[in-house]
Design an enzyme around this catalytic site. Structure first.
Site, short mmCIF file in Angstrom:
data_model
loop_
_atom_site.label_atom_id
_atom_site.label_comp_id
_atom_site.label_asym_id
_atom_site.label_seq_id
_atom_site.Cartn_x
_atom_site.Cartn_y
_atom_site.Cartn_z
CG ASP A 2 -3.58 85.14 0.96
OD1 ASP A 2 -4.17 85.47 2.01
OD2 ASP A 2 -4.06 84.34 0.14
CE LYS A 11 -6.94 76.48 0.60
NZ LYS A 11 -7.24 77.89 0.27
CG ASP A 53 -11.06 82.35 -1.78
OD1 ASP A 53 -10.38 81.34 -1.49
OD2 ASP A 53 -10.97 83.43 -1.14
CD GLU A 101 -5.70 80.18 -2.17
OE1 GLU A 101 -4.88 80.70 -1.38
OE2 GLU A 101 -6.44 79.24 -1.86
#
Ligand code: ADP
Ligand code: MG
Length: 586
Positions: A180, A68, A9, A157
Site C-alpha cells: 500500500d 490521520k 476508507d 486496511e
C-alpha cells in the site's frame, strides 16, 4: 427494511465510502461525480468545508490535511508533524482535536452516502492501518460516533484490500501480501487466512513515505531546472498533476503560469527522469517488504497473491519494483485507490446481510438436525435445501419421570451425533410423564438471512424454548463442507452399521422387559410351545447385543417381534374384551 451499513476508507490524503447494493460493492460518488475525496477540512467563520472545496481554500486560509497522522497520538509522539500543532492538554489543530477533524470527513462521507442512497445512514465499518494501536483505533471509532455513526467494525486496511480483490476465496491458510503506497504513507502487510478471516502476520511501513514525497521531489527538480529558489504550493500541485500524467504518458510539461513577473514556468519532464527521481523512495519501500516477509517467516514462493493498494501504485515504476521483488506480477484487477473502501463495503455488506442474500449461499451446505436416542443424528433439514425453509418433528422422553430434554443442534452428514458439529444446545423443560408420553415438538426455521431458529415446544403446556443461531447454519467454509461430505462417504459403511445397530438396540431394550413381563404372567395367555420359541428368540437377541453385529441384532429383534406377535394380538384382544365388559357393566 434492514439497516444499511456503509464501508469507509478514512485515508491520510484521500477518503471514500461504499456500500453493497444488489449484491455488488460500489463506491458512492459525490455531487461532482468523485468517488474519492481529499481528506481535507477547512474551518471558516462558523462554516466547515470538506474535500475538494476545502482544498480550494488552501493558500488563502488554513486547511487541515493528513489529520490521520495525529489521531489517537500523544503530543510527544507527533513532534515532527507538518501541521500547526497546539498542545493544550492534548493534540489540537486550529483548536480542534484530531477526532473532531476526522469526524468532519466522516460526516461528509455519511452525507454523500445518505444522499446517494436516499436514506438515513447510521452504521459504518471504518478501516485503519494494520499498525494502528488501540488508542488510534478507539480514537477513530470516537470520530465515527461524533459523526453520528455507529461503528460496527474497525477493519484493517490490508484485510479490506484482500476482500476487495476477492482473496477470501483462496481458502484456508492462503497467504497474501498487500503493498500500500498512498499519499503520505507506505506499508506492506502479510496476511494469512485462518478460520475464514484474515490475520495480519506482519506489517512494516514508513509513515513518511508516499505520493507527497514524490511530488516534492519532482517539484524540487523542476525548480532547479528553472532556476527557482523556493518551492511553493502551486508548484507542488502542478508536480502532482504531472506525476499522474506520467503514469500514462512518456512525457509531460510542468507548467505554472504567471509565476514570477508574469513569466510562465515551464519544464519538460520525461517518465525516465521521473523514475530516476523516485527510485530512492521505491528502494525504501522494498526494504520494508523484505523486513515484513522476514517478520512473517513466509518465503516469497509461499505467497498466494500480491496486491497493490494506494493511488501511488498506479505509477508503472512502482508496479515494476513490486513485481521484481516478489518475483511475480501483482494482481491489477482493482483500482488501487478504491480497493480499501470497496473491501470495507464488502465487510459492511456481510454484516448487514446484504452480501449473503445476494451473492453467497442460498442453500444449506450441510444437513441440520438434532441428536436423538442412542446418540443418533436426526436430520430435520437435509443439505442443499433452499432457504428460507422450515421443518419439524415430534420427540418424546426416553425415561419416565424425566423433566427436561436436552436439544443438541447438529450440522453434518454423519450418522452418529458425535461425528457432526454442534451448533448449539439447550434444555427444554416439560411436564413429567411416563416414558414415551411427553410430546416435544422441535422446529427448525432458516430465514432468508441464513439465521437458524430452533424452537422446542412442550405440547402439554404449550411452552416454547427458542435458540437462535446466527450464521453457522449457512455460512460454512467450502473446504469444510467438502471435508464433511467426503468423510461421510468414507465412513458410510461403518456409520450405517452403527445406526442399524443402535436402532435395533433401542428396539431390543424396549422389547426385552415387555417380553419378560409377558412370560412371567404365563397361564393361558401363552401356550407352552410359544413360550419356548419366545425364550429362544429372546436369548438370541441378548447374544446379538453382545456380538455388536448390527445385521445379526437387527434380524434377532425382528425374530423376537415375530415370535411375540400372537401373544401381542391376544393381549390386545383381551384388553378390548375387558374394556367392553366394563362398559356393559356400568
Ligand atoms: P491515502 O490512502 O494515503 O489517503 P491514496 O491511496 O488515495 O491515499 O493515494 C493518494 C496518492 O496517490 C496521492 O499521492 C496521489 O498523487 C497518488 N496518485 C493517484 N493517482 C495517481 C496516478 N495515476 N499516478 C500516480 N500517482 C497517483
Ligand atoms: Mg490509503
Amino acid at each position: 427494511m434492514e439497516d444499511v451499513i456503509i464501508g469507509i476508507d478514512l485515508g491520510t490524503t484521500h477518503s471514500a465510502v461504499g456500500v453493497v447494493e444488489s449484491g455488488f460493492p460500489i463506491l458512492l460518488a459525490n455531487e461532482e461525480g468523485r468517488r474519492v475525496i481529499p481528506s481535507a477540512v477547512w474551518y471558516g467563520d462558523g462554516r466547515v468545508e470538506v474535500g475538494e472545496k476545502a482544498l480550494r481554500r488552501r493558500g488563502v486560509d488554513p486547511v487541515v490535511t493528513s489529520v490521520k497522522r495525529l489521531i489517537g497520538r500523544r503530543p510527544d509522539e507527533v513532534g515532527d508533524s507538518p501541521l500547526p500543532i497546539e498542545d493544550r492538554g492534548g493534540v489540537r489543530v486550529l483548536g480542534r482535536t484530531p477526532e473532531e477533524v476526522s469526524a468532519e470527513i466522516l460526516r461528509e462521507l455519511r452525507r454523500i452516502a445518505g444522499w446517494r442512497l436516499e436514506r438515513e445512514v447510521g452504521k459504518a465499518v471504518i478501516t485503519v492501518p494494520a499498525y494502528f494501536n488501540d488508542a488510534q483505533r478507539s480514537a477513530t471509532k470516537r470520530a465515527g460516533e461524533m459523526a453520528g455513526l455507529e461503528v460496527v467494525r474497525i477493519l484493517n486496511e490490508p484485510t479490506a484490500a484482500a476482500l476487495a480483490y476477492g482473496l477470501d476465496k483462496l481458502g484456508e491458510r492462503s497467504r497474501v501480501a498487500v503493498y500500500d503506497l498512498g499519499g503520505g504513507t507506505f506499508d506492506l502487510s502479510v496476511l494469512e487466512m485462518c478460520d475464514g478471516v484474515f490475520q495480519v502476520l506482519s506489517t512494516r511501513g514508513d509513515t513518511r513515505l508516499g505520493g507527497d514525497d514524490l511530488d516534492a521531489a519532482l517539484a524540487a527538480w523542476c525548480a532547479e531546472e528553472a532556476g527557482v529558489g523556493e518551492i511553493d504550493l502551486r508548484m507542488l500541485q502542478e508536480a502532482e498533476r504531472v506525476k499522474r500524467v506520467l503514469s500514462e504518458d512518456e512525457r509531460a510539461v510542468f507548467r505554472v503560469p504567471f509565476f514570477e513577473d508574469g513569466r510562465n514556468l515551464e519544464v519538460e519532464v520525461t517518465r525516465e527522469r521521473f523514475e530516476a527521481l523516485v527510485a530512492p523512495f521505491l528502494e525504501r519501500s522494498v526494504a520494508c517488504c523484505r523486513q515484513a516477509m522476514h517478520d512473517a517467516q513466509v518465503g516469497l514462493d509461499a505467497l498466494d497473491a500480491v496486491v497493490l493498494v494506494g493511488g501511488s501504485t498506479r505509477i508503472p515504476a512502482v508496479r515494476r519494483a513490486v513485481a521484481e521483488f516478489f518475483g511475480r506480477e501483482p494482481d491489477l484487477s482493482q483500482h488501487p485507490d478504491e480497493a480499501i473502501a470497496l473491501g470495507a463495503a464488502i465487510q459492511a455488506g456481510v454484516m448487514s446481510g446484504a452480501v449473503r442474500k445476494m451473492v453467497l449461499l442460498d442453500v444449506t451446505p450441510l444437513s441440520l438436525g438434532i441428536e436423538t436416542f442412542g446418540g443418533l443424528m436426526n436430520v430435520l433439514i437435509p443439505r442443499n435445501t433452499t432457504i428460507p425453509t422450515k421443518a419439524g418433528e415430534m420427540f418424546t422422553n426416553a425415561v419416565a419421570g424425566q423433566q427436561s430434554m436436552r436439544i443438541r443442534v447438529l450440522q453434518g452428514e454423519r450418522e452418529m451425533a458425535r461425528d457432526n458439529w454442534q451448533l448449539g444446545e439447550f434444555e427444554v423443560p416439560f411436564e413429567t410423564a411416563e416414558k414415551g408420553r411427553a410430546r416435544v415438538g422441535v422446529q427448525f426455521r432458516i430465514d432468508e438471512n441464513g439465521i437458524l431458529e430452533v424452537l422446542a415446544r412442550d405440547t402439554a403446556t404449550g411452552r416454547d424454548t427458542v435458540l437462535e443461531i446466527r450464521d453457522a447454519a449457512v455460512d460454512v467454509d467450502d473446504s469444510k463442507v467438502e471435508e464433511m461430505v467426503s468423510e461421510s462417504v468414507e465412513f458410510a459403511f461403518e456409520d450405517m452399521a452403527e445406526r442399524v445397530f443402535t436402532e435395533a438396540r433401542l428396539k431390543a431394550e424396549e422389547l426385552l422387559p415387555a417380553v419378560e413381563s409377558v412370560l412371567s404372567q404365563g397361564g393361558d395367555l401363552v401356550p407352552e410351545d410359544e413360550v419356548t420359541a419366545i425364550r429362544g428368540a429372546r436369548d438370541a437377541v441378548s447374544e446379538a447385543m453382545d456380538s455388536k453385529d448390527a445385521n445379526r441384532l437387527k434380524s434377532a429383534v425382528e425374530a423376537l417381534d415375530k415370535a411375540t406377535e400372537a401373544v401381542a394380538a391376544r393381549m390386545v384382544e383381551r384388553a378390548m374384551e375387558e374394556a367392553l365388559s366394563r362398559r356393559l357393566g356400568e
